[in-house]
Design a protein around this motif. Structure first.
Motif, PDB file in Angstrom:
ATOM      1  N   SER A  66     -41.168  -0.759   8.660  1.00  0.00           N
ATOM      2  CA  SER A  66     -40.048   0.184   8.624  1.00  0.00           C
ATOM      3  C   SER A  66     -40.523   1.625   8.730  1.00  0.00           C
ATOM      4  CB  SER A  66     -39.236   0.000   7.335  1.00  0.00           C
ATOM      5  OG  SER A  66     -40.033   0.301   6.195  1.00  0.00           O
ATOM      6  N   ALA A  67     -41.774   1.880   8.316  1.00  0.00           N
ATOM      7  CA  ALA A  67     -42.271   3.254   8.257  1.00  0.00           C
ATOM      8  C   ALA A  67     -43.141   3.645   9.435  1.00  0.00           C
ATOM      9  CB  ALA A  67     -43.068   3.444   6.960  1.00  0.00           C
ATOM     10  N   LEU A  68     -43.999   2.724   9.906  1.00  0.00           N
ATOM     11  CA  LEU A  68     -45.037   3.090  10.880  1.00  0.00           C
ATOM     12  C   LEU A  68     -44.500   3.385  12.281  1.00  0.00           C
ATOM     13  CD1 LEU A  68     -48.038   3.470  11.518  1.00  0.00           C
ATOM     14  CD2 LEU A  68     -48.202   0.988  11.834  1.00  0.00           C
ATOM     15  N   PRO A  69     -43.785   2.479  12.933  1.00  0.00           N
ATOM     16  CA  PRO A  69     -43.290   2.776  14.280  1.00  0.00           C
ATOM     17  C   PRO A  69     -42.217   3.877  14.227  1.00  0.00           C
ATOM     18  CG  PRO A  69     -43.221   0.404  13.807  1.00  0.00           C
ATOM     19  CD  PRO A  69     -43.419   1.102  12.511  1.00  0.00           C
ATOM     20  N   GLN A  70     -42.345   4.850  15.109  1.00  0.00           N
ATOM     21  CA  GLN A  70     -41.441   5.992  15.113  1.00  0.00           C
ATOM     22  C   GLN A  70     -40.386   5.868  16.228  1.00  0.00           C
ATOM     23  OE1 GLN A  70     -42.066   8.635  12.608  1.00  0.00           O
ATOM     24  NE2 GLN A  70     -43.127   6.763  11.961  1.00  0.00           N
ATOM     25  N   ARG A  71     -39.373   6.710  16.135  1.00  0.00           N
ATOM     26  CA  ARG A  71     -38.361   6.749  17.192  1.00  0.00           C
ATOM     27  C   ARG A  71     -39.044   7.013  18.537  1.00  0.00           C
ATOM     28  NH1 ARG A  71     -33.019   7.530  16.322  1.00  0.00           N
ATOM     29  NH2 ARG A  71     -33.450   8.500  14.281  1.00  0.00           N
ATOM     30  N   ARG A 129     -35.962  -4.093  11.611  1.00  0.00           N
ATOM     31  CA  ARG A 129     -34.549  -3.696  11.625  1.00  0.00           C
ATOM     32  C   ARG A 129     -34.340  -2.339  10.959  1.00  0.00           C
ATOM     33  NH1 ARG A 129     -33.635  -9.340  10.128  1.00  0.00           N
ATOM     34  NH2 ARG A 129     -32.839 -10.481  11.926  1.00  0.00           N
ATOM     35  N   LEU A 130     -35.212  -1.996  10.029  1.00  0.00           N
ATOM     36  CA  LEU A 130     -35.121  -0.712   9.329  1.00  0.00           C
ATOM     37  C   LEU A 130     -35.840   0.410  10.073  1.00  0.00           C
ATOM     38  CD1 LEU A 130     -35.742  -1.992   5.695  1.00  0.00           C
ATOM     39  CD2 LEU A 130     -33.565  -1.250   6.666  1.00  0.00           C
ATOM     40  N   SER A 131     -36.563   0.065  11.121  1.00  0.00           N
ATOM     41  CA  SER A 131     -37.317   1.055  11.885  1.00  0.00           C
ATOM     42  C   SER A 131     -36.428   1.708  12.939  1.00  0.00           C
ATOM     43  CB  SER A 131     -38.510   0.378  12.562  1.00  0.00           C
ATOM     44  OG  SER A 131     -39.114   1.239  13.500  1.00  0.00           O
ATOM     45  N   PHE A 132     -36.799   2.938  13.336  1.00  0.00           N
ATOM     46  CA  PHE A 132     -36.090   3.628  14.417  1.00  0.00           C
ATOM     47  C   PHE A 132     -36.692   3.301  15.784  1.00  0.00           C
ATOM     48  CE2 PHE A 132     -35.178   6.460  10.768  1.00  0.00           C
ATOM     49  CZ  PHE A 132     -33.789   6.357  10.792  1.00  0.00           C
ATOM     50  N   ALA A 133     -37.769   2.529  15.806  1.00  0.00           N
ATOM     51  CA  ALA A 133     -38.391   2.160  17.077  1.00  0.00           C
ATOM     52  C   ALA A 133     -37.615   1.023  17.740  1.00  0.00           C
ATOM     53  CB  ALA A 133     -39.837   1.740  16.844  1.00  0.00           C
ATOM     54  N   LYS A 134     -37.816   0.867  19.043  1.00  0.00           N
ATOM     55  CA  LYS A 134     -37.267  -0.292  19.748  1.00  0.00           C
ATOM     56  C   LYS A 134     -38.170  -1.489  19.476  1.00  0.00           C
ATOM     57  CE  LYS A 134     -37.727   1.851  23.605  1.00  0.00           C
ATOM     58  NZ  LYS A 134     -37.797   2.134  25.057  1.00  0.00           N
ATOM     59  N   ASN A 166     -47.132   8.231   1.724  1.00  0.00           N
ATOM     60  CA  ASN A 166     -46.179   9.316   1.925  1.00  0.00           C
ATOM     61  C   ASN A 166     -44.855   8.888   2.557  1.00  0.00           C
ATOM     62  OD1 ASN A 166     -47.321  12.266   1.391  1.00  0.00           O
ATOM     63  ND2 ASN A 166     -49.026  10.950   1.991  1.00  0.00           N
ATOM     64  N   TYR A 167     -44.868   7.788   3.337  1.00  0.00           N
ATOM     65  CA  TYR A 167     -43.674   7.463   4.117  1.00  0.00           C
ATOM     66  C   TYR A 167     -43.109   6.061   3.885  1.00  0.00           C
ATOM     67  CZ  TYR A 167     -44.330  11.737   6.795  1.00  0.00           C
ATOM     68  OH  TYR A 167     -44.439  13.051   7.170  1.00  0.00           O
ATOM     69  N   SER A 168     -43.828   5.170   3.255  1.00  0.00           N
ATOM     70  CA  SER A 168     -43.313   3.811   3.068  1.00  0.00           C
ATOM     71  C   SER A 168     -42.433   3.745   1.828  1.00  0.00           C
ATOM     72  CB  SER A 168     -44.466   2.814   2.939  1.00  0.00           C
ATOM     73  OG  SER A 168     -43.947   1.528   2.644  1.00  0.00           O
ATOM     74  N   ARG A 169     -41.127   3.616   2.043  1.00  0.00           N
ATOM     75  CA  ARG A 169     -40.188   3.593   0.922  1.00  0.00           C
ATOM     76  C   ARG A 169     -40.420   2.383   0.015  1.00  0.00           C
ATOM     77  NH1 ARG A 169     -35.749   7.025   1.971  1.00  0.00           N
ATOM     78  NH2 ARG A 169     -34.237   5.669   0.909  1.00  0.00           N
ATOM     79  N   ALA A 170     -40.868   1.278   0.611  1.00  0.00           N
ATOM     80  CA  ALA A 170     -41.139   0.079  -0.197  1.00  0.00           C
ATOM     81  C   ALA A 170     -42.298   0.303  -1.167  1.00  0.00           C
ATOM     82  CB  ALA A 170     -41.452  -1.107   0.712  1.00  0.00           C
TER      83      ALA A 170
END
Length: 376
Positions: free
Chosen positions: A109-114, A133-138, A250-254
């Motif tokens: 959910s955190a690593l792949p970016q839009r 599904r939680l990621s902004f990447a395709k 810094n970025y992984s909400r889990a």
């Protein structure tokens, strides 16, 4: 509220009508052909004794973490264990998560970016798919273990490319073609992410997993190491570059919004890692038993067993409706074998999932084969 309850009951009734209603059950006293305790560490008295000895050394630590690791929950034992994990799996750094599910969700959910593109094997675990599904990447699936299909789909990638697989698949028991995938990643500047949940403990000189066993640790961007299977414990770790660890902190909400693992779990993992190098005989023995069971299963008319080289075996019947009655009959005869049905696996791929452990005996294997043959 009655309207909500009626809707929930209707959904449950629909699943029951399909024959797929899930329910919790216990299996006390049955011969275990179901659990993921491949090496028997979950029931190891030696491991229990080691944990008890370590607990005496760490009495100054609280029982629970008391908060997230970014607030009150971090202490030196976390850092010590993460250094052990990183070195063991031949990575630069490691970060602990509270389960394999949370590790996959937290990473993907955190690593792949839009603007990035993720390709994942269609047989990948639900936790991987939920993270994406939680990621902004395709994200796009490719056919199971089909490198040609993946290569064709890579033509449509944009941004940073990620390829996500399991080293050993939890349902099918087969291995990913990691060496081919590593070459493909080099060609496309893609990052390879490998979930080692069902390989840790079983593959590698010290049970490091399939990535290390193949010498691919420098080709794999991130390994997900899960502890609820052959390690006999709980929790998970992501192993990879130091910058990935810092990024996830810094970025992984889990990770950020979860209370850290309790002290007992950390000590149990530390002790399990100390035992793992000594279990080469157990690794060979469980594979030998699995090969024996696979061979005997495939002498029974009316069933098909796959794969040939795994401790996770799938037993298929042409009529999937017979799987639940067959599993129930086996349980009544003392064998803990469970059916795996849709939606856990796609329709048409329902099976009995049979797991072999080092503590299973040859007599138990013969008995299971005979019980299935007698029921057909």
């Amino acid at each position: 509220m009655s309207n909500i309850l009626n809707k929930l009951q209707q959904k449950l009734a629909e699943r029951a009508a399909q024959g797929n209603l899930r329910a919790l059950k216990t299996s006390t006293g049955l011969i275990d052909f179901c659990s993921n305790d491949y090496l028997g560490l979950a029931r190891s008295e030696k491991l229990r004794e080691l944990i008890s000895q370590e607990e005496d050394k760490y009495k100054s630590l609280p029982l629970g973490a008391t908060g997230s690791r970014l607030l009150s929950g971090n202490h030196p034992l976390f850092e010590e264990l993460e250094r052990i994990i990183a070195a063991y799996h031949k990575g630069e750094a490691a970060l602990l998560f509270n389960s394999g599910y949370m590790a996959n969700v937290g990473l993907l959910s955190a690593l792949p970016q839009r603007g990035d593109t993720v390709f994942y094997d269609e047989a990948s675990h639900a936790s991987m798919k939920d993270g994406l599904r939680l990621s902004f990447a395709k994200s796009y699936s490719f056919k199971h273990n089909d490198v040609a299909d993946l290569q064709q789909k890579l033509k449509h990638a944009t941004g940073q490319i990620y390829i996500v697989v399991e080293s050993v698949y939890s349902m099918d028991g087969d291995k990913a073609p990691l060496e081919e995938l590593a070459i493909l990643c080099d060609e496309h500047n893609a990052a390879l992410i490998v979930d080692e949940a069902h390989a840790v403990g079983l593959y590698g000189e010290k049970g490091e997993g399939l990535t290390a066993a193949l010498g691919l640790q420098d080709k794999v961007f991130a390994q997900v190491i899960t502890y609820g299977k052959a390690m006999g414990n709980h929790g998970a770790a992501i192993v990879g570059p130091k910058v990935l660890r810092e990024f996830l902190i810094n970025y992984s909400r889990a990770f950020i919004y979860t209370t850290g693992l309790p002290t007992h779990t950390l000590l149990a993992l530390k002790c399990a890692y100390s035992l793992l190098p000594q279990l080469q005989h157990e690794r060979e023995r469980v594979k030998q038993l699995a090969a024996q069971l696979y061979s005997q299963f495939n002498t029974i008319r009316g069933i098909r067993c796959t794969p040939a080289d795994s401790v996770i075996l799938s037993v298929f019947k042409e009529d999937a409706a017979q799987l639940k009655p067959l599993a129930l009959a086996l349980q009544q005869q003392g064998f803990d074998v469970r059916p795996v049905l849709s939606p856990t696996v796609p329709e048409g791929k329902e099976r009995l999932r049979v797991i072999v452990h080092v503590y299973n005996t040859e007599e138990e294997i013969v008995g299971l084969v005979q019980a299935i043959a007698n029921h057909l």
